[in-house]
Design a protein around this motif. Structure first.
Motif, PDB file in Angstrom:
ATOM      1  N   CYS A  17       0.860  -1.304  -0.193  1.00 28.09           N
ATOM      2  CA  CYS A  17      -0.011   0.124  -0.046  1.00 28.09           C
ATOM      3  C   CYS A  17       0.842   1.248  -0.186  1.00 28.09           C
ATOM      4  O   CYS A  17       0.739   2.227  -0.792  1.00 28.09           O
ATOM      5  CB  CYS A  17      -0.898   0.022   1.346  1.00 28.09           C
ATOM      6  SG  CYS A  17      -2.375  -1.147   1.026  1.00 28.09           S
ATOM      7  N   ALA A  59      -8.020  -6.365   1.309  1.00 28.60           N
ATOM      8  CA  ALA A  59      -8.970  -5.176   1.134  1.00 28.60           C
ATOM      9  C   ALA A  59      -8.464  -3.858   0.907  1.00 28.60           C
ATOM     10  O   ALA A  59      -9.096  -3.116   0.077  1.00 28.60           O
ATOM     11  CB  ALA A  59      -9.816  -5.267   2.128  1.00 28.60           C
ATOM     12  N   ASN A  60      -7.105  -3.527   1.821  1.00 31.91           N
ATOM     13  CA  ASN A  60      -6.594  -1.960   1.575  1.00 31.91           C
ATOM     14  C   ASN A  60      -6.111  -2.190  -0.013  1.00 31.91           C
ATOM     15  O   ASN A  60      -5.885  -0.965  -0.502  1.00 31.91           O
ATOM     16  CB  ASN A  60      -5.532  -2.083   2.360  1.00 31.91           C
ATOM     17  CG  ASN A  60      -6.074  -1.904   4.023  1.00 31.91           C
ATOM     18  OD1 ASN A  60      -7.467  -1.402   4.124  1.00 31.91           O
ATOM     19  ND2 ASN A  60      -5.411  -2.402   5.005  1.00 31.91           N
ATOM     20  N   GLN A 118      -8.681  -1.740  -2.718  1.00 31.71           N
ATOM     21  CA  GLN A 118      -9.253  -0.476  -2.681  1.00 31.71           C
ATOM     22  C   GLN A 118      -8.318   0.626  -3.421  1.00 31.71           C
ATOM     23  O   GLN A 118      -8.656   1.406  -4.188  1.00 31.71           O
ATOM     24  CB  GLN A 118      -9.222   0.235  -1.319  1.00 31.71           C
ATOM     25  CG  GLN A 118      -9.752   1.521  -1.111  1.00 31.71           C
ATOM     26  CD  GLN A 118     -11.207   1.687  -1.443  1.00 31.71           C
ATOM     27  OE1 GLN A 118     -11.967   0.718  -1.321  1.00 31.71           O
ATOM     28  NE2 GLN A 118     -11.623   2.862  -1.944  1.00 31.71           N
ATOM     29  N   ARG A 119      -7.017   0.497  -3.354  1.00 32.77           N
ATOM     30  CA  ARG A 119      -5.978   1.356  -3.865  1.00 32.77           C
ATOM     31  C   ARG A 119      -6.068   1.011  -5.295  1.00 32.77           C
ATOM     32  O   ARG A 119      -5.991   1.803  -6.384  1.00 32.77           O
ATOM     33  CB  ARG A 119      -4.630   1.177  -3.201  1.00 32.77           C
ATOM     34  CG  ARG A 119      -4.503   1.703  -2.062  1.00 32.77           C
ATOM     35  CD  ARG A 119      -3.227   1.541  -1.012  1.00 32.77           C
ATOM     36  NE  ARG A 119      -3.293   2.271   0.010  1.00 32.77           N
ATOM     37  CZ  ARG A 119      -3.964   2.314   1.129  1.00 32.77           C
ATOM     38  NH1 ARG A 119      -4.832   1.469   1.150  1.00 32.77           N
ATOM     39  NH2 ARG A 119      -3.725   3.124   2.171  1.00 32.77           N
ATOM     40  N   ILE A 178      -8.327  -0.023  -7.150  1.00 31.68           N
ATOM     41  CA  ILE A 178      -9.540   0.909  -7.658  1.00 31.68           C
ATOM     42  C   ILE A 178      -9.361   2.185  -7.824  1.00 31.68           C
ATOM     43  O   ILE A 178      -9.802   2.949  -8.861  1.00 31.68           O
ATOM     44  CB  ILE A 178     -10.677   0.292  -6.852  1.00 31.68           C
ATOM     45  CG1 ILE A 178     -11.005  -1.211  -7.171  1.00 31.68           C
ATOM     46  CG2 ILE A 178     -12.045   1.153  -7.472  1.00 31.68           C
ATOM     47  CD1 ILE A 178     -11.951  -1.784  -6.131  1.00 31.68           C
ATOM     48  N   GLU A 179      -8.784   2.881  -6.651  1.00 30.92           N
ATOM     49  CA  GLU A 179      -8.641   4.356  -6.716  1.00 30.92           C
ATOM     50  C   GLU A 179      -7.555   4.722  -7.762  1.00 30.92           C
ATOM     51  O   GLU A 179      -7.843   5.800  -8.518  1.00 30.92           O
ATOM     52  CB  GLU A 179      -8.167   4.860  -5.322  1.00 30.92           C
ATOM     53  CG  GLU A 179      -9.610   4.737  -4.408  1.00 30.92           C
ATOM     54  CD  GLU A 179      -9.237   5.094  -2.854  1.00 30.92           C
ATOM     55  OE1 GLU A 179      -7.889   5.295  -2.515  1.00 30.92           O
ATOM     56  OE2 GLU A 179     -10.112   4.920  -2.136  1.00 30.92           O
ATOM     57  N   SER A 205      -6.152  -8.927  -7.056  1.00 32.27           N
ATOM     58  CA  SER A 205      -5.516  -7.766  -7.246  1.00 32.27           C
ATOM     59  C   SER A 205      -4.966  -7.357  -8.627  1.00 32.27           C
ATOM     60  O   SER A 205      -5.269  -6.193  -9.227  1.00 32.27           O
ATOM     61  CB  SER A 205      -4.304  -7.400  -6.128  1.00 32.27           C
ATOM     62  OG  SER A 205      -3.704  -6.156  -6.528  1.00 32.27           O
TER      63      SER A 205
END
Ligand code: HXC
Length: 508
Positions: free
Chosen positions: A112, A147-148, A151-152, A154-155, A177
């Protein structure tokens, strides 16, 4: 030895230990499988000496199942930044020699961090995956780590390019991922992608299935379309990622690098004037068209073995990076089916996200009706992708542009900036055969020749000049001139600005 020297020696030793990952034996095992280690891969990928590592000394915090005894500096992933052809990129490489590259909470934090940095600096993020997925001993902490990461992913989508290399047996989050990123490259014979591995399949269903059949490179390159590229060797794979990056901007606010063009821009290709066969049942090879007109014949194809009725990939015109989309008459007569529509749509969305101009060569006599019920939704994906793309869009109709394929790929109403047609093009709501059967039923019944009626229909109703007369086509030219015309058009479209009505997002 002075305190200072002692300290330096300790640091050097600590770094050397970290660089050994899971240790000598595990590295030997990795090499014996025909695979490089995480650090060796990073060295191959990046410009020599450019890698700056982060979090080399980070350790996991798990004490379940005796994991406190399985500690390795860096905890199974090597992360940092470097350059490719002098341009900044961020990279993480999972280290299979450490607990099978499985993802701990700590490892997720490291990944991340590079993703966050890549977003802040506006630089591509490249993941080298070689991992069994969530580290099962860490339970929810590992799962939450993924999950973290998701999320990244996707962002960051559409903000910075994200590329995933699959360099070993990857499972669970280690494939989910990558599937959220822009491009996937798989190694032939040594890499696999599955949500759950063969062992889990056997436990749950009792079924024996090989890694290759479940998720080998051949399956994902030809059947599922999950992977965009495959490579035989890791050296070749890294070179392919470097080439791919060369066509992209650093982020959605920048332009792709423009290379000096050594190929004459007004080169005429006379053989293209002969390429359309007189017999419409004979197909020509669209690769010949693409190869003849792009700079130096260099075309970097994406998903070459999947949905071969559509060709997508990167090329350059006068040094400018473009996305090429083309129907392939040699495969199903270039007609669009579900897979081709999805493949095309996905590529168009990538190009648009990064404002890479799209040059489309159209030769599709409509859409395949055999999967009619699924086709409807799939076809609309391609139309939506084109119509909502605000990057420069130029279409050249080289053969038939029929029905939904015309609207999606070359429709003025679908927002194409410039639509050109070869003088041999046929533009029609239905294929010539179907249109003649519909319009000239009586004359056919009276014994008039079908061939003559088809010629009459094509010259009067479906000719490019008919389309040009109503403004649906901006210019008609002979095939030999195509390179020249495309380059001139791209120059004109370079300053394109298009704003759309604000909304949360489309539903399609
Ligand atoms: C902990 C793992 C691991 C994992 C592998 N290892 N996967 N440790 N968690 N997920 C460890 C092994 O125990 C072994 O440790 C070492 O890594 C090498 O693995 P091998 O099995 O010896 O290698 P190989 O035969 O090549 O098989 C690789 C593999 C297999 C295909 C990846 O290990 C496997 O099937 N793993 C589980 C895959 C899986 O189901 N993952 C899903 C996780 S759940 P030692 O100490 O013996 O060397 C998940 C949730 C995400 O990711 C949700 C979103 C989709």
């Amino acid at each position: 030895m002075s305190n200072q020297l002692e300290r330096i020696k300790e640091l050097v030793e600590l770094r050397a230990k970290a660089r050994m990952g899971g240790g000598e034996k595990a590295i030997e095992k990795q090499h014996a499988r025909g695979k490089y280690t995480a650090r060796e891969r990073i060295d191959m990928l990046l410009d020599e000496g450019s890698f700056e590592e982060m979090d080399m000394f980070k350790l996991h915090r798990c004490t379940n199942f005796g994991m406190e005894k399985k500690q390795y500096l860096g905890d199974g992933v090597v992360t940092g930044s470097g350059t490719i052809d002098g341009r900044l990129v961020y990279v993480f490489a999972q280290d299979f020699t450490v607990n099978g590259g499985s993802l701990s909470e700590t490892m997720a934090e490291k990944i991340c961090k590079v993703m966050d940095q890549a977003m802040k600096m506006g630089a591509p993020c490249i993941g080298i995956n070689d991992s069994g997925g969530a580290r099962i001993q860490e339970g929810i902490n590992a799962l939450g780590g993924y999950a973290n990461i998701f999320q990244r992913n996707i962002e960051a989508s559409g903000v910075i390019p994200q590329i995933s290399g699959i360099f070993g047996p990857c499972a669970g989050g280690a494939v989910y991922s990558p599937a959220l990123t822009d491009f996937i490259l798989m190694m032939e014979n040594t890499s696999y992608m599955f949500l759950t591995g063969p062992k889990v399949v056997k436990t749950v269903t009792g079924e024996d299935v090989s890694q290759e059949d479940l998720g080998g490179a051949s399956v994902h390159a030809t059947k599922s379309g999950v992977t965009h590229f495959t490579a035989e060797t890791e050296e070749e794979a890294m070179q392919m990622i470097r080439t791919l990056i060369s066509y992209m901007p650093q982020n959605n606010m920048e332009e792709a690098p423009r290379l000096e063009c050594t190929d004459p821009i007004n080169r005429l290709e006379d053989f293209l004037n002969e390429i359309i066969p007189d017999n419409p049942n004979q197909a020509y090879d669209m690769y010949e068209v693409i190869g003849a007109i792009v700079d130096n014949g260099e075309f970097f194809e994406v998903q070459p073995d999947y949905a071969k009725n559509i060709i997508v990939g990167f090329a350059r015109f006068n040094g400018q990076s473009v996305g090429v989309v083309a129907n392939q008459p040699k495969c199903y007569a270039g007609v669009l089916d579900c897979n081709a529509s999805r493949k095309g749509a996905r590529f168009v969305r990538f190009c648009d996200a990064f404002n890479i101009p799209i040059v489309t060569f159209v030769n599709a006599s409509g859409i395949i009706k055999e999967k009619e019920n699924q086709m409807l939704v799939a076809a609309t994906k391609l139309t939506t992708a084109y119509a909502s793309a605000t990057c420069p869009k130029l279409s050249v109709i080289t053969g038939q542009a029929v029905g939904a394929a015309y609207i999606a790929l070359a429709g003025r109403g679908s927002n194409a900036d410039l639509v050109y047609a070869w003088d041999t093009a046929v533009i029609s709501p239905l294929s010539t055969k179907a249109a003649v059967a519909f319009l000239f039923n009586d004359r056919l019944a009276n014994g008039e020749s079908r061939d003559a009626l088809e010629k009459e229909y094509e010259s009067e109703m479906a000719s490019p000049f008919t389309a040009a007369a109503c403004g649906a086509v901006d210019d008609v030219f002979v095939p030999a001139e195509t390179r020249n015309k495309v380059i001139a058009a791209l120059d004109v479209l370079a300053g394109k600005r298009e704003t759309t009505i604000p909304r949360k997002h489309s539903v399609k």
